[in-house]
Design a protein around this motif. Structure first.
Motif, PDB file in Angstrom:
ATOM      1  N   VAL A  12     -44.477  39.279  21.922  1.00 36.76           N
ATOM      2  CA  VAL A  12     -43.417  38.885  22.680  1.00 36.76           C
ATOM      3  C   VAL A  12     -44.120  38.634  23.938  1.00 36.76           C
ATOM      4  O   VAL A  12     -45.029  39.035  24.175  1.00 36.76           O
ATOM      5  N   PHE A  13     -43.292  37.606  24.654  1.00 34.44           N
ATOM      6  CA  PHE A  13     -43.971  37.084  25.850  1.00 34.44           C
ATOM      7  C   PHE A  13     -42.725  36.487  26.775  1.00 34.44           C
ATOM      8  O   PHE A  13     -41.834  36.089  26.289  1.00 34.44           O
ATOM      9  N   PRO A  14     -42.939  36.666  27.979  1.00 36.90           N
ATOM     10  CA  PRO A  14     -41.896  36.229  28.786  1.00 36.90           C
ATOM     11  C   PRO A  14     -41.535  34.771  28.543  1.00 36.90           C
ATOM     12  O   PRO A  14     -42.327  33.959  28.206  1.00 36.90           O
ATOM     13  N   PRO A  15     -40.191  34.390  28.654  1.00 31.18           N
ATOM     14  CA  PRO A  15     -39.161  35.288  29.545  1.00 31.18           C
ATOM     15  C   PRO A  15     -38.469  36.401  28.777  1.00 31.18           C
ATOM     16  O   PRO A  15     -37.948  37.011  29.279  1.00 31.18           O
ATOM     17  N   ALA A  16     -38.881  36.389  27.515  1.00 32.96           N
ATOM     18  CA  ALA A  16     -38.385  37.722  26.821  1.00 32.96           C
ATOM     19  C   ALA A  16     -39.299  38.964  27.423  1.00 32.96           C
ATOM     20  O   ALA A  16     -40.000  38.878  28.319  1.00 32.96           O
ATOM     21  N   PHE A  17     -38.890  40.085  26.881  1.00 39.58           N
ATOM     22  CA  PHE A  17     -39.532  41.409  27.616  1.00 39.58           C
ATOM     23  C   PHE A  17     -40.861  41.494  27.253  1.00 39.58           C
ATOM     24  O   PHE A  17     -41.063  41.855  25.928  1.00 39.58           O
ATOM     25  N   GLY A  18     -41.814  41.351  28.187  1.00 39.30           N
ATOM     26  CA  GLY A  18     -43.108  41.406  27.482  1.00 39.30           C
ATOM     27  C   GLY A  18     -44.004  41.217  28.985  1.00 39.30           C
ATOM     28  O   GLY A  18     -44.793  40.424  29.012  1.00 39.30           O
ATOM     29  N   ASP A  43     -35.001  35.542  22.132  1.00 40.08           N
ATOM     30  CA  ASP A  43     -33.984  35.062  23.052  1.00 40.08           C
ATOM     31  C   ASP A  43     -33.392  35.923  23.985  1.00 40.08           C
ATOM     32  O   ASP A  43     -32.340  36.605  23.914  1.00 40.08           O
ATOM     33  N   GLU A  44     -34.268  36.205  25.057  1.00 40.66           N
ATOM     34  CA  GLU A  44     -33.843  37.029  26.139  1.00 40.66           C
ATOM     35  C   GLU A  44     -34.573  36.263  27.239  1.00 40.66           C
ATOM     36  O   GLU A  44     -35.524  35.131  27.337  1.00 40.66           O
ATOM     37  N   ASN A  45     -34.049  36.565  28.618  1.00 42.39           N
ATOM     38  CA  ASN A  45     -34.388  35.935  29.714  1.00 42.39           C
ATOM     39  C   ASN A  45     -34.545  36.765  30.788  1.00 42.39           C
ATOM     40  O   ASN A  45     -34.267  36.567  31.934  1.00 42.39           O
ATOM     41  N   THR A  46     -35.344  37.867  30.472  1.00 42.78           N
ATOM     42  CA  THR A  46     -35.583  39.133  31.562  1.00 42.78           C
ATOM     43  C   THR A  46     -36.721  38.839  32.538  1.00 42.78           C
ATOM     44  O   THR A  46     -36.488  38.951  33.641  1.00 42.78           O
ATOM     45  N   PHE A  47     -37.790  38.012  32.077  1.00 47.06           N
ATOM     46  CA  PHE A  47     -38.932  37.801  32.883  1.00 47.06           C
ATOM     47  C   PHE A  47     -39.200  36.224  32.933  1.00 47.06           C
ATOM     48  O   PHE A  47     -40.332  35.755  32.780  1.00 47.06           O
ATOM     49  N   ALA A  48     -38.197  35.619  33.255  1.00 46.17           N
ATOM     50  CA  ALA A  48     -38.403  34.056  33.308  1.00 46.17           C
ATOM     51  C   ALA A  48     -39.460  33.782  34.094  1.00 46.17           C
ATOM     52  O   ALA A  48     -40.253  32.766  33.982  1.00 46.17           O
ATOM     53  N   ALA A 285     -19.344  63.352  35.312  1.00 49.12           N
ATOM     54  CA  ALA A 285     -18.834  61.979  34.992  1.00 49.12           C
ATOM     55  C   ALA A 285     -18.470  61.088  36.299  1.00 49.12           C
ATOM     56  O   ALA A 285     -18.634  60.136  36.353  1.00 49.12           O
ATOM     57  N   ALA A 286     -17.667  61.832  37.351  1.00 45.72           N
ATOM     58  CA  ALA A 286     -17.319  61.227  38.734  1.00 45.72           C
ATOM     59  C   ALA A 286     -18.337  60.537  39.576  1.00 45.72           C
ATOM     60  O   ALA A 286     -18.146  59.988  40.188  1.00 45.72           O
ATOM     61  N   PHE A 287     -19.522  60.954  39.040  1.00 41.97           N
ATOM     62  CA  PHE A 287     -20.911  60.379  39.812  1.00 41.97           C
ATOM     63  C   PHE A 287     -21.455  59.408  39.125  1.00 41.97           C
ATOM     64  O   PHE A 287     -22.375  58.692  39.675  1.00 41.97           O
ATOM     65  N   MET A 288     -21.141  58.944  38.061  1.00 40.54           N
ATOM     66  CA  MET A 288     -21.805  57.892  37.361  1.00 40.54           C
ATOM     67  C   MET A 288     -21.513  56.502  37.585  1.00 40.54           C
ATOM     68  O   MET A 288     -20.171  56.298  37.609  1.00 40.54           O
ATOM     69  N   ASP A 289     -22.239  55.485  37.631  1.00 37.99           N
ATOM     70  CA  ASP A 289     -22.011  54.017  37.563  1.00 37.99           C
ATOM     71  C   ASP A 289     -22.896  53.286  36.504  1.00 37.99           C
ATOM     72  O   ASP A 289     -24.089  53.802  36.413  1.00 37.99           O
ATOM     73  N   TYR A 290     -22.473  52.339  36.016  1.00 35.14           N
ATOM     74  CA  TYR A 290     -23.183  51.662  34.808  1.00 35.14           C
ATOM     75  C   TYR A 290     -22.901  50.154  35.205  1.00 35.14           C
ATOM     76  O   TYR A 290     -22.255  49.338  34.688  1.00 35.14           O
ATOM     77  N   PRO A 291     -24.141  49.752  36.270  1.00 36.05           N
ATOM     78  CA  PRO A 291     -23.983  48.289  36.482  1.00 36.05           C
ATOM     79  C   PRO A 291     -24.203  47.429  35.445  1.00 36.05           C
ATOM     80  O   PRO A 291     -23.874  46.160  35.443  1.00 36.05           O
ATOM     81  N   GLY A 292     -24.969  47.857  34.387  1.00 38.84           N
ATOM     82  CA  GLY A 292     -25.473  47.080  33.307  1.00 38.84           C
ATOM     83  C   GLY A 292     -26.961  46.606  33.477  1.00 38.84           C
ATOM     84  O   GLY A 292     -27.514  47.025  34.587  1.00 38.84           O
ATOM     85  N   TYR A 293     -27.387  45.928  32.373  1.00 42.89           N
ATOM     86  CA  TYR A 293     -28.907  45.418  32.527  1.00 42.89           C
ATOM     87  C   TYR A 293     -28.956  44.152  33.120  1.00 42.89           C
ATOM     88  O   TYR A 293     -27.965  43.520  33.481  1.00 42.89           O
ATOM     89  N   VAL A 294     -30.036  44.245  34.024  1.00 45.65           N
ATOM     90  CA  VAL A 294     -30.365  43.257  35.287  1.00 45.65           C
ATOM     91  C   VAL A 294     -31.637  42.461  34.752  1.00 45.65           C
ATOM     92  O   VAL A 294     -32.517  42.995  34.106  1.00 45.65           O
ATOM     93  N   SER A 295     -31.573  41.260  35.331  1.00 47.29           N
ATOM     94  CA  SER A 295     -32.979  40.567  34.856  1.00 47.29           C
ATOM     95  C   SER A 295     -34.236  41.295  36.050  1.00 47.29           C
ATOM     96  O   SER A 295     -33.626  41.930  36.995  1.00 47.29           O
TER      97      SER A 295
END
Length: 425
Positions: A12-18, A43-48, A285-295
């Motif tokens: 694997v190599f960028p832009p995918a996770f590599g 098909d990823e764009n993490t490390f473009a 639980a009241a202290f948790m946030d899940y912003p999601g995966y980011v680039s």
């Protein structure tokens, strides 16, 4: 002086996770080397941003989506197991490149096996030295987490398939390793194990890019404990001590949800694991946030605005993860934020945390409680917490230093050229 060239075969190599190979190419070019890459398209764009200005040939094995995509994956997997389909295709592409360019050596980087057979065959065909870089290995996992796709649970098929897959991959890997010119890997534990197959095995830690990860002053109105990345399983990465400590802090009214937040920048699968675990601790639980995966280009800001950076692992015993030195640890220490590692592995990672004086590798919930409380109260009082981290030791883990070490090993490999059967394809 003419530039040297390295042909890099990797799974694997960028832009995918590599990022390991992506950052290596960046600093190889800056140090007089010309890297050319052959890899699978993912098909990823993490490390473009790391794919710019690199000569890369991408082989696309999967083109369909949905149900047709699952059938395609299954057929490709079957052909690969029976005939080495993926390695054969990659070998042909790499051979064409080697006939056009005067390469000085071959580097193969993988976390499991593919494309080691292609690299070994190419080294035999061309007579070029082969350096194998193993970022992760099957033996470090607790169970069958090294298999990406979910296996069938019925009739004991999961255990049968995982066992056969493990045995086959280890046999292939070890055969290639025994003939490689040199081997590089990511932790002292990995080095110790892999030297059983190749005595010329060397340590090159993962690291951070000093052009990207450095301390910034960012003002935020909340106290963030931040985790970025994936959770493979609780056996590999266990948040239990963190949740125990936070529940106690909440129960004692030390922290409140309006100021104190646990942020999880993770994928959906990881989020489901975390949400399942936090059900055991109703006060959290009241202290948790899940912003999601980011680039990847958003990570430096996210780390710098955090108060504490979280690492999840587990004790590195017979049933636990072994030698796991995740990239996010090195990026965390680069921005100068305190690191909280739960559960401490009592191994390679804990040793580096201790050497860099970059935070806490926790063995129990009381240690986590004290660590968080100290930093939280400092923030409330407007005082900076004492920073005893060893900046000189931290600098040793830069990607720039990593590339220099690779170059040293490349030059050694070119003097050795010990791959057997060099004149046979």
């Amino acid at each position: 002086m003419s530039r040297k060239s390295v042909l890099i075969l990797c799974d694997v190599f960028p832009p995918a996770f590599g990022p390991r190979m992506g950052y290596l190419c960046k600093y190889l070019r800056l140090n007089g080397w010309n890297p050319v890459v052959v890899t699978e398209y993912v098909d990823e764009n993490t490390f473009a941003f790391l794919a710019k200005d690199v000569d890369v040939s991408y082989l696309r094995y999967y083109k369909r989506t949905g149900f047709a995509g699952k059938i395609e994956w299954g057929m490709t997997f079957l052909c690969d197991v029976m005939f080495g389909y993926k390695d054969r295709r990659l070998y042909r592409e790499a051979l064409k490149l080697s006939e056009k360019h005067p390469f000085d050596l071959i580097l193969c980087s993988t976390y499991r096996t593919f494309p080691l057979p292609a690299a070994g065959r190419l080294a035999r065909k061309t007579g070029l030295p082969l350096v194998v870089d193993l970022r992760d290995i099957i033996e470090q996992y607790t169970e069958d987490e090294f298999i990406k796709h979910k296996l069938p649970e019925i009739f004991g098929l999961r255990q049968i398939i995982a066992s056969a897959f493990r045995k086959r991959n280890l046999a292939i890997r070890n055969k290639i390793l025994s003939g490689a010119t040199c081997v590089t890997t990511v932790s002292p534990w990995h080095v110790s194990l892999l030297r059983e197959y190749n005595k010329n095995t060397y340590l090159i830690y993962n690291g951070f890019d000093p052009d990207i990860f450095y301390p910034l002053s960012i003002t935020v109105d909340k106290f963030y404990i931040t985790y970025t990345g994936r959770l493979i399983s609780v056996a590999m990465r266990n948040p239990e001590l963190l949740f125990q400590a936070v529940e106690r802090l909440a129960g004692e009214k030390v922290i409140t949800p309006d100021l104190f937040r646990l942020r999880w920048f993770v994928d959906d699968k990881s989020r489901r694991i975390i949400e399942t675990e936090v059900l055991k601790y109703p006060g959290v639980a009241a202290f948790m946030d899940y912003p999601g995966y980011v680039s990847a280009d958003e990570i430096p800001r996210i780390l710098n605005e955090s108060a504490i950076l979280l690492l999840l692992t587990n004790k590195a015993d017979a049933g636990g993860p072994k030698g796991v030195m995740t990239t996010k640890f090195f990026e965390s220490i680069a921005v100068g934020k305190p690191v909280l590692c739960v559960r401490g592995d009592e191994g390679c990672l804990e040793d580096v945390i201790r050497r860099t004086r970059s935070g806490l590798s926790a063995h129990n919930a009381d240690e986590v409680y004290d660590f968080i409380k100290k930093h939280y109260l400092c923030r409330l009082e407007g005082k900076p917490c004492e920073d005893n981290s060893d900046k000189d030791e931290i600098k040793k883990f830069s990607r720039e230093e990593q590339a220099r070490r690779f170059i040293e090993i490349f030059e050694q490999a070119m003097r050795l050229i010990r791959f057997p059967y060099q004149n046979h394809a």
